[in-house]
Design a protein around this motif. Structure first.
Motif, mmCIF file in Angstrom:
data_model
loop_
_atom_site.group_PDB
_atom_site.id
_atom_site.type_symbol
_atom_site.label_atom_id
_atom_site.label_comp_id
_atom_site.label_asym_id
_atom_site.label_seq_id
_atom_site.Cartn_x
_atom_site.Cartn_y
_atom_site.Cartn_z
ATOM 1 N N PHE A 1 -4.920 -0.932 2.661
ATOM 2 C CA PHE A 1 -4.951 -1.947 3.664
ATOM 3 C C PHE A 1 -3.659 -1.746 4.543
ATOM 4 C CE2 PHE A 1 -3.175 -6.133 5.059
ATOM 5 C CZ PHE A 1 -4.230 -6.684 5.586
ATOM 6 N N LEU A 2 -2.495 -1.431 4.023
ATOM 7 C CA LEU A 2 -1.445 -1.070 4.747
ATOM 8 C C LEU A 2 -1.594 0.053 5.520
ATOM 9 C CD1 LEU A 2 1.368 -2.103 2.162
ATOM 10 C CD2 LEU A 2 0.591 -3.274 4.150
ATOM 11 N N THR A 3 -2.106 1.065 4.987
ATOM 12 C CA THR A 3 -2.689 2.196 5.835
ATOM 13 C C THR A 3 -3.477 2.209 7.149
ATOM 14 O OG1 THR A 3 -2.720 3.896 3.803
ATOM 15 C CG2 THR A 3 -3.647 4.654 5.683
ATOM 16 N N ALA A 4 -4.270 1.093 6.884
ATOM 17 C CA ALA A 4 -5.307 0.597 8.123
ATOM 18 C C ALA A 4 -4.519 -0.161 9.151
ATOM 19 C CB ALA A 4 -6.331 -0.223 7.307
ATOM 20 N N LYS A 5 -3.348 -0.823 8.605
ATOM 21 C CA LYS A 5 -2.461 -1.616 9.462
ATOM 22 C C LYS A 5 -1.318 -0.586 10.016
ATOM 23 C CE LYS A 5 -4.299 -5.458 8.955
ATOM 24 N NZ LYS A 5 -4.955 -6.423 10.282
ATOM 25 N N ASN A 6 -1.473 0.549 9.866
ATOM 26 C CA ASN A 6 -0.437 1.644 10.143
ATOM 27 C C ASN A 6 1.050 1.276 9.781
ATOM 28 O OD1 ASN A 6 -2.328 3.035 11.598
ATOM 29 N ND2 ASN A 6 -2.049 1.479 13.316
ATOM 30 N N PHE A 7 1.158 0.532 8.622
ATOM 31 C CA PHE A 7 2.545 0.455 7.976
ATOM 32 C C PHE A 7 2.571 1.561 7.352
ATOM 33 C CE2 PHE A 7 5.079 -0.479 4.296
ATOM 34 C CZ PHE A 7 6.335 -1.245 5.166
ATOM 35 N N ILE A 8 1.858 2.139 6.515
ATOM 36 C CA ILE A 8 2.042 3.326 5.894
ATOM 37 C C ILE A 8 1.316 4.424 6.649
ATOM 38 C CG2 ILE A 8 1.147 4.725 3.771
ATOM 39 C CD1 ILE A 8 1.107 2.213 2.089
ATOM 40 N N ASP A 9 2.180 5.380 7.027
ATOM 41 C CA ASP A 9 1.660 6.400 8.038
ATOM 42 C C ASP A 9 1.778 7.925 7.687
ATOM 43 O OD1 ASP A 9 4.423 6.568 8.031
ATOM 44 O OD2 ASP A 9 4.821 6.495 10.292
#
Length: 222
Positions: A22-30
Motif C-alpha cells: 500500500f505504501l509502495t503504491a502511494k510512493n512513500f516507499i520508493d
C-alpha cells in the motif's frame, strides 16, 4: 527534504505485505528492493532464521542499507537459546542492517496506549485479540498447524473479540468479496471480528526512524 528509501532494501515478514505494498503504491516507499519471508515463521524459529538470513544477504547485495520489518520478543522466541534475541540475529549482519523498533506487527501499526484505548472503546476494556490485515489474508500460514482445539484454547478468552488494525481498507474489501469466508473465520475463532480503521502514520514513522539510523551508520563508516 523528503526522505527516500531508493538506496535501501526492505526485508519484511510476509504478514506486513499488505501495508508495505500500500505504501509502495502511494510512493512513500520508493525502493525497488522489497523482499518478503513467509508469513507465520514465528512458529518455526529455525526456518525464520534461515529465510531471514538468506533474504538479508540478497538485499545487502542490492542496496546500501537494509531495513528489516520484523518484531522483537513476540516474533522470535528461541526455546533452545533463550538469551538469543532478534536483536542478536540482526546485529550479526553489521551496521548496514537495522530493524524496525516494535515487539510485533500490531505494534508497528499502533502503540500499546492506542491499543488499550481501542480495546476500551470497542469492548469496554475486555481482553481483545488484535490482528493486522496480514493475519486475515494469510490465515493458513499465520495459524499453520492450528486446529479447532488450539483455536478454542486461545481465542475465546478474548471476550472483547478480535480487532483488525486496518490502515488500508482491507477488511471492507474482504467482507464484500468473501462474506462467507469472513463468517467462517469468526466461527473458527469462536469470537466476533471487526475492523478498526487507523492511519499508517506510526508505521511510516518507524520506517523513517530506521532510515535515519542507516544514514548515521553509513556516515560513521565513511
Amino acid at each position: 527534504m523528503t526522505q527516500s528509501f531508493s538506496d535501501t532494501a526492505i526485508v519484511a515478514c510476509g504478514t506486513m505485505r499488505p501495508e508495505i505494498e500500500f505504501l509502495t503504491a502511494k510512493n512513500f516507499i520508493d525502493t525497488d528492493h522489497i523482499y518478503f519471508t513467509t508469513p507465520g515463521l514465528h512458529q518455526d524459529i529455525r526456518e525464520l532464521e534461515r529465510q531471514l538470513g538468506k533474504t538479508i544477504e540478497k538485499a545487502k547485495s542490492r542496496a546500501k542499507g537494509v531495513i528489516v520489518v520484523y518484531g522483537g520478543k513476540y516474533c522470535y522466541v528461541n526455546a533452545d537459546e533463550p538469551t538469543r534475541l532478534m536483536a542478536n540475529v540482526i546485529s550479526e549482519y553489521g551496521p548496514e542492517v537495522v530493524r524496525i523498533q516494535a515487539s510485533h506487527c500490531m505494534g508497528m501499526l499502533a502503540g500499546q496506549d492506542e491499543m488499550d484505548r481501542i480495546a476500551q472503546e470497542v469492548a469496554g476494556g475486555e481482553p481483545v485479540w488484535f490482528m493486522t490485515p496480514g493475519w486475515v489474508k494469510f490465515r493458513k500460514l499465520v495459524f499453520k498447524g492450528w486446529d479447532k482445539g488450539i483455536a478454542n484454547e486461545n481465542f475465546p478468552r478474548h471476550t472483547g473479540g478480535a480487532v483488525v488494525l486496518d490502515g488500508i481498507g482491507f477488511m471492507d474489501d474482504y467482507m464484500e468479496k468473501d462474506p462467507e469466508g469472513f463468517l467462517e473465520y469468526c466461527d473458527w475463532m469462536g469470537i466476533p471480528m471487526q475492523a478498526y480503521p487507523i492511519t499508517l502514520d506510526r508505521f511510516k514513522s518507524l520506517l523513517t526512524d530506521q532510515l535515519a539510523v542507516l544514514t548515521a551508520n553509513q556516515a560513521a563508516i565513511q
